[in-house]
Design a protein around this motif. Structure first.
Motif, PDB file in Angstrom:
ATOM      1  N   ILE A  70      78.309  33.553  61.680  1.00  0.00           N
ATOM      2  CA  ILE A  70      78.258  33.259  63.296  1.00  0.00           C
ATOM      3  C   ILE A  70      78.056  34.202  63.916  1.00  0.00           C
ATOM      4  O   ILE A  70      77.296  34.209  64.671  1.00  0.00           O
ATOM      5  N   ALA A  71      78.491  35.558  63.700  1.00  0.00           N
ATOM      6  CA  ALA A  71      78.297  36.665  64.487  1.00  0.00           C
ATOM      7  C   ALA A  71      76.857  37.246  64.360  1.00  0.00           C
ATOM      8  O   ALA A  71      76.215  37.488  65.390  1.00  0.00           O
ATOM      9  N   VAL A  72      76.146  36.996  63.242  1.00  0.00           N
ATOM     10  CA  VAL A  72      74.749  37.088  63.013  1.00  0.00           C
ATOM     11  C   VAL A  72      73.872  36.650  64.192  1.00  0.00           C
ATOM     12  O   VAL A  72      73.030  36.941  64.793  1.00  0.00           O
ATOM     13  N   LEU A  73      74.264  35.027  64.236  1.00  0.00           N
ATOM     14  CA  LEU A  73      73.511  34.172  65.213  1.00  0.00           C
ATOM     15  C   LEU A  73      73.800  34.785  66.641  1.00  0.00           C
ATOM     16  O   LEU A  73      72.893  34.829  67.517  1.00  0.00           O
ATOM     17  N   VAL A  74      75.004  35.009  67.014  1.00  0.00           N
ATOM     18  CA  VAL A  74      75.412  35.547  68.350  1.00  0.00           C
ATOM     19  C   VAL A  74      74.554  36.753  68.664  1.00  0.00           C
ATOM     20  O   VAL A  74      74.235  36.716  69.890  1.00  0.00           O
ATOM     21  N   LEU A  75      74.587  37.715  67.739  1.00  0.00           N
ATOM     22  CA  LEU A  75      74.068  39.045  68.065  1.00  0.00           C
ATOM     23  C   LEU A  75      72.526  39.244  67.845  1.00  0.00           C
ATOM     24  O   LEU A  75      72.003  39.931  68.088  1.00  0.00           O
ATOM     25  N   ARG A  76      72.020  37.992  67.860  1.00  0.00           N
ATOM     26  CA  ARG A  76      70.330  38.007  68.045  1.00  0.00           C
ATOM     27  C   ARG A  76      70.250  38.419  69.171  1.00  0.00           C
ATOM     28  O   ARG A  76      68.898  38.958  69.368  1.00  0.00           O
TER      29      ARG A  76
ATOM     30  N   LYS B 154      71.344  46.806  61.213  1.00  0.00           N
ATOM     31  CA  LYS B 154      71.574  46.680  62.638  1.00  0.00           C
ATOM     32  C   LYS B 154      72.487  47.761  62.926  1.00  0.00           C
ATOM     33  O   LYS B 154      72.005  48.299  64.151  1.00  0.00           O
ATOM     34  N   TYR B 155      73.597  47.763  62.534  1.00  0.00           N
ATOM     35  CA  TYR B 155      74.696  48.434  63.130  1.00  0.00           C
ATOM     36  C   TYR B 155      75.247  49.401  61.734  1.00  0.00           C
ATOM     37  O   TYR B 155      76.119  48.908  61.044  1.00  0.00           O
ATOM     38  N   PRO B 156      74.665  50.416  61.446  1.00  0.00           N
ATOM     39  CA  PRO B 156      75.002  51.224  60.199  1.00  0.00           C
ATOM     40  C   PRO B 156      76.101  51.958  60.494  1.00  0.00           C
ATOM     41  O   PRO B 156      76.233  53.177  59.999  1.00  0.00           O
ATOM     42  N   GLN B 157      77.267  51.299  60.735  1.00  0.00           N
ATOM     43  CA  GLN B 157      78.668  52.081  60.770  1.00  0.00           C
ATOM     44  C   GLN B 157      79.425  51.467  59.747  1.00  0.00           C
ATOM     45  O   GLN B 157      79.233  50.357  59.083  1.00  0.00           O
ATOM     46  N   ALA B 158      80.648  52.203  59.557  1.00  0.00           N
ATOM     47  CA  ALA B 158      81.776  51.886  58.423  1.00  0.00           C
ATOM     48  C   ALA B 158      82.572  50.681  58.558  1.00  0.00           C
ATOM     49  O   ALA B 158      83.388  50.430  57.743  1.00  0.00           O
ATOM     50  N   ALA B 159      82.592  50.207  59.682  1.00  0.00           N
ATOM     51  CA  ALA B 159      83.790  49.334  60.030  1.00  0.00           C
ATOM     52  C   ALA B 159      83.647  47.719  59.568  1.00  0.00           C
ATOM     53  O   ALA B 159      84.560  47.116  59.472  1.00  0.00           O
ATOM     54  N   GLY B 160      82.498  47.428  59.222  1.00  0.00           N
ATOM     55  CA  GLY B 160      82.231  46.136  58.525  1.00  0.00           C
ATOM     56  C   GLY B 160      82.334  44.847  59.102  1.00  0.00           C
ATOM     57  O   GLY B 160      82.048  45.104  60.643  1.00  0.00           O
ATOM     58  N   ALA B 161      83.244  43.869  58.925  1.00  0.00           N
ATOM     59  CA  ALA B 161      83.245  42.929  59.430  1.00  0.00           C
ATOM     60  C   ALA B 161      84.021  42.775  60.692  1.00  0.00           C
ATOM     61  O   ALA B 161      83.566  41.970  61.681  1.00  0.00           O
ATOM     62  N   ALA B 162      84.914  43.670  60.922  1.00  0.00           N
ATOM     63  CA  ALA B 162      85.784  43.816  62.147  1.00  0.00           C
ATOM     64  C   ALA B 162      84.580  44.161  63.511  1.00  0.00           C
ATOM     65  O   ALA B 162      84.836  43.745  64.126  1.00  0.00           O
ATOM     66  N   LEU B 163      83.819  45.153  62.907  1.00  0.00           N
ATOM     67  CA  LEU B 163      82.852  45.564  64.002  1.00  0.00           C
ATOM     68  C   LEU B 163      81.858  44.456  64.500  1.00  0.00           C
ATOM     69  O   LEU B 163      81.558  44.289  65.652  1.00  0.00           O
ATOM     70  N   TYR B 164      81.629  43.665  63.431  1.00  0.00           N
ATOM     71  CA  TYR B 164      80.305  42.593  63.814  1.00  0.00           C
ATOM     72  C   TYR B 164      81.013  41.569  64.605  1.00  0.00           C
ATOM     73  O   TYR B 164      80.397  41.175  65.616  1.00  0.00           O
ATOM     74  N   VAL B 165      82.440  41.195  64.254  1.00  0.00           N
ATOM     75  CA  VAL B 165      82.850  40.016  64.993  1.00  0.00           C
ATOM     76  C   VAL B 165      83.363  40.616  66.317  1.00  0.00           C
ATOM     77  O   VAL B 165      83.067  39.727  67.345  1.00  0.00           O
ATOM     78  N   HIS B 166      83.776  41.657  66.484  1.00  0.00           N
ATOM     79  CA  HIS B 166      84.083  42.413  67.734  1.00  0.00           C
ATOM     80  C   HIS B 166      82.579  42.512  68.561  1.00  0.00           C
ATOM     81  O   HIS B 166      82.641  41.980  70.003  1.00  0.00           O
ATOM     82  N   LYS B 167      81.598  43.066  68.301  1.00  0.00           N
ATOM     83  CA  LYS B 167      80.586  43.124  68.913  1.00  0.00           C
ATOM     84  C   LYS B 167      79.931  41.544  69.386  1.00  0.00           C
ATOM     85  O   LYS B 167      79.344  41.502  70.547  1.00  0.00           O
ATOM     86  N   ALA B 168      80.070  40.639  68.636  1.00  0.00           N
ATOM     87  CA  ALA B 168      79.435  39.306  68.900  1.00  0.00           C
ATOM     88  C   ALA B 168      80.582  38.643  69.823  1.00  0.00           C
ATOM     89  O   ALA B 168      80.041  37.964  70.796  1.00  0.00           O
ATOM     90  N   PHE B 169      81.812  38.688  69.757  1.00  0.00           N
ATOM     91  CA  PHE B 169      82.860  37.821  70.680  1.00  0.00           C
ATOM     92  C   PHE B 169      83.659  38.577  71.700  1.00  0.00           C
ATOM     93  O   PHE B 169      84.085  38.366  72.673  1.00  0.00           O
ATOM     94  N   GLY B 170      83.763  40.211  71.352  1.00  0.00           N
ATOM     95  CA  GLY B 170      84.466  40.906  72.182  1.00  0.00           C
ATOM     96  C   GLY B 170      86.085  40.499  72.588  1.00  0.00           C
ATOM     97  O   GLY B 170      86.738  40.852  73.482  1.00  0.00           O
ATOM     98  N   ILE B 171      86.566  39.582  71.598  1.00  0.00           N
ATOM     99  CA  ILE B 171      88.041  39.401  71.627  1.00  0.00           C
ATOM    100  C   ILE B 171      88.847  40.065  70.707  1.00  0.00           C
ATOM    101  O   ILE B 171      88.709  40.206  69.459  1.00  0.00           O
ATOM    102  N   HIS B 172      89.589  40.838  71.336  1.00  0.00           N
ATOM    103  CA  HIS B 172      90.367  42.133  70.508  1.00  0.00           C
ATOM    104  C   HIS B 172      91.438  41.460  69.717  1.00  0.00           C
ATOM    105  O   HIS B 172      91.427  41.898  68.479  1.00  0.00           O
ATOM    106  N   PHE B 173      92.051  40.479  70.121  1.00  0.00           N
ATOM    107  CA  PHE B 173      93.002  39.789  69.029  1.00  0.00           C
ATOM    108  C   PHE B 173      92.236  39.225  68.037  1.00  0.00           C
ATOM    109  O   PHE B 173      92.560  39.043  66.783  1.00  0.00           O
ATOM    110  N   LEU B 174      91.121  38.374  68.232  1.00  0.00           N
ATOM    111  CA  LEU B 174      90.237  38.080  67.001  1.00  0.00           C
ATOM    112  C   LEU B 174      89.736  39.188  66.015  1.00  0.00           C
ATOM    113  O   LEU B 174      89.704  39.130  64.710  1.00  0.00           O
ATOM    114  N   THR B 175      89.378  40.141  66.642  1.00  0.00           N
ATOM    115  CA  THR B 175      88.849  41.483  65.844  1.00  0.00           C
ATOM    116  C   THR B 175      90.310  41.929  65.112  1.00  0.00           C
ATOM    117  O   THR B 175      90.159  42.246  63.878  1.00  0.00           O
ATOM    118  N   PHE B 176      91.374  41.915  65.639  1.00  0.00           N
ATOM    119  CA  PHE B 176      92.650  42.302  64.784  1.00  0.00           C
ATOM    120  C   PHE B 176      92.824  41.373  63.765  1.00  0.00           C
ATOM    121  O   PHE B 176      93.232  42.024  62.546  1.00  0.00           O
TER     122      PHE B 176
END
Length: 493
Positions: free
Chosen positions: A410-416, A92-114
């Motif tokens: 969890i991010a998978v479900l949120v990003l549906r 769905k998001y063929p970029q190289a950032a992995g889990a950090a990108l998925y979590v950021h797209k799902a929740f948008g919380i910069h500290f959580l992404t960090f």
């Protein structure tokens, strides 16, 4: 596979869920798409194989006895559930950032992404430290120093060799190492040859009647834990053997037709390694008594000793093990240094970690800092936790990644709710839910050694201190917010 129509969350447009601008559109990557299905499969297999099965087989058997294959199968099941979620995200998001990108797209919380990014970074460092210690023990075995020295002297020498090796890896990274999938193929062949050797000797011993298959169904716990609790604890430890598949998402932008290729190759690679690990676990326990297997620092070498005592294979096997795990250290330390550099460039870590050598173009300050963390881990576990060194580091790696995997599911479900304009893999909802529940369950204190929490807390604490320093500096000096500006470029040079 499923297709979707673009919405306001589609690639290349502002994402309401994350509050950030998404990555370039599908197919818009500047990286060369040079990885076909076969190379991707070998990369995945080579990334999963390595230190876990070589070093932790005896540790798992020490928790549940001969039934050590049961925790491995359960760990495979948990990894498979999360692999399906990664498949949806990477297609769905063929970029190289992995889990950090998925979590950021799902929740948008910069500290959580960090914290997710730093957890992935920390898992790489603990994995590298684990591999360095195991490599050092195989070095002693290769030159028969483990039998000619006292236990205290051997332990000290192992620590010295591990520190020297991880420092040597830093020098290689400073000189400039470009990740090559073709080079990974060679190292994967070496890893597979070592495991094939163990299986060959094991099958030979079983065929000649020199093995006891009754041990395979024998449950023994060194503690007073029940069968269920002992199995859960062993599963959390065995999970270290199954990690590595998540690294393949970092190759997404260089894979030909990623939405079509990734699902087949990732599932095939995970299945191949799962079968290999179960066979190794069964033959190991059948050939070697549980006592010697548990006490050995090189458990698979014991299989060679017991199964083919008249063959000189045992002189070769330690060197195969050394080559098999050396690549693990290099890849993990490269990943850790790039993540440090990437976060510093994003402005969420101190600027001194952005230093790059002018001639070699390698992130020297991030390499040095990650190496210091790795050396500190080796020394701390050696002198603070005198026993079960590898188990403590391997368990910490599994703990950190299990926590990340829980969030990814969890991010998978949120990003549906976020639709994209290209076809992508869609995992069944029930699998994402089970993936989150099982990964979250294995993070709990009933499944983890307390030392794992201590080491993980220490590493994440280092990240938190660096984050606070950066936050204060950005606010007081630069008058800017501390946040990820381009999450899809985390870890890129």
């Amino acid at each position: 596979m499923s297709s979707a129509t673009p919405t306001s969350g589609a690639s290349g447009t502002p994402n309401a869920a994350s509050g950030a601008t998404s990555a370039p559109e599908h197919g818009g990557s500047e990286l060369k798409k040079a990885i076909g299905p076969k190379l991707l499969l070998l990369f995945i297999v080579g990334d999963i194989l390595g230190t876990g099965v070589y070093s932790l087989t005896g540790k798992v058997a020490g928790q549940v006895g001969g039934a050590g294959w049961i925790p491995i199968i359960i760990a495979f099941g948990v990894a498979l559930l999360t692999a399906f979620s990664y498949l949806e995200m990477v297609t769905k998001y063929p970029q190289a950032a992995g889990a950090a990108l998925y979590v950021h797209k799902a929740f948008g919380i910069h500290f959580l992404t960090f914290m997710v990014t730093f957890a992935v970074l920390s898992s790489g460092i603990t994995s590298a430290a684990t591999s360095s210690v195991f490599l050092a023990k195989n070095f002693l075995a290769a030159f028969h120093l483990d039998t000619s020295m006292s236990e205290a002297s051997a332990s000290t020498l192992v620590t010295v060799i591990a520190v020297v090796f991880i420092s040597l890896v830093a020098l290689i990274n400073l000189y400039g190492v470009s990740e090559s999938v073709k080079a990974n193929v060679v190292l994967t062949v070496i890893e597979l040859s070592g495991l094939a050797l163990v299986l060959g000797v094991g099958f030979l011993a079983i065929g000649q009647g020199n093995a006891d298959l009754s041990r395979v169904v024998l449950f023994e716990s060194q503690t007073d834990k029940s069968l269920f609790m002992a199995t859960i604890g062993a599963t959390a430890l065995a999970f270290f053997s199954m990690v590595g598949f998540e690294d393949s998402v970092n190759m997404a932008e260089e894979v030909k037709d990623a939405p079509s290729t990734f699902p087949k190759m990732l599932l095939a690679g995970l299945s191949i390694t799962g079968v290999v690990y179960v066979l190794v676990s069964i033959t190991t326990v059948a050939v070697v008594p549980i006592g010697p297997l548990t006490e050995s620092d090189t458990p698979l070498l014991e299989v060679v000793h017991h199964g083919a005592p008249g063959l000189p294979i045992d002189d070769i096997f330690p060197f195969i093990s050394i080559f098999a795990v050396a690549n693990t250290v290099l890849i993990n330390m490269m990943m850790a240094s790039r993540l440090l550099y990437g976060m510093a460039r994003q402005g969420v870590l101190p600027g001194f970690l952005r230093g790059v050598l002018k001639t070699r173009r390698s992130p020297w300050s991030a390499i040095i800092f990650s190496t210091v963390l790795g050396v500190g881990l080796i020394l701390a576990v050696r002198f603070v936790f005198a026993e079960d060194t590898i188990a403590a580091l391997g368990g910490t790696t599994a703990l950190l990644l299990l926590a990340v995997f829980c969030l990814v599911n969890i991010a998978v479900l949120v990003l549906r709710r976020d639709c994209v304009d290209h076809k992508h893999f869609t995992t069944p909802t029930v699998m994402a839910v089970l993936g989150a529940v099982t990964a979250g369950f294995l993070v709990g204190p009933w499944a983890q050694d307390p030392k794992n929490y201590t080491i993980a807390a220490g590493l994440l604490g280092v990240g938190l201190v660096l984050y606070v320093i950066t936050y204060l500096y950005n606010g007081a000096v630069r008058a800017r917010r501390t946040r990820f500006h381009n999450p899809d470029e985390i870890g890129k040079e």
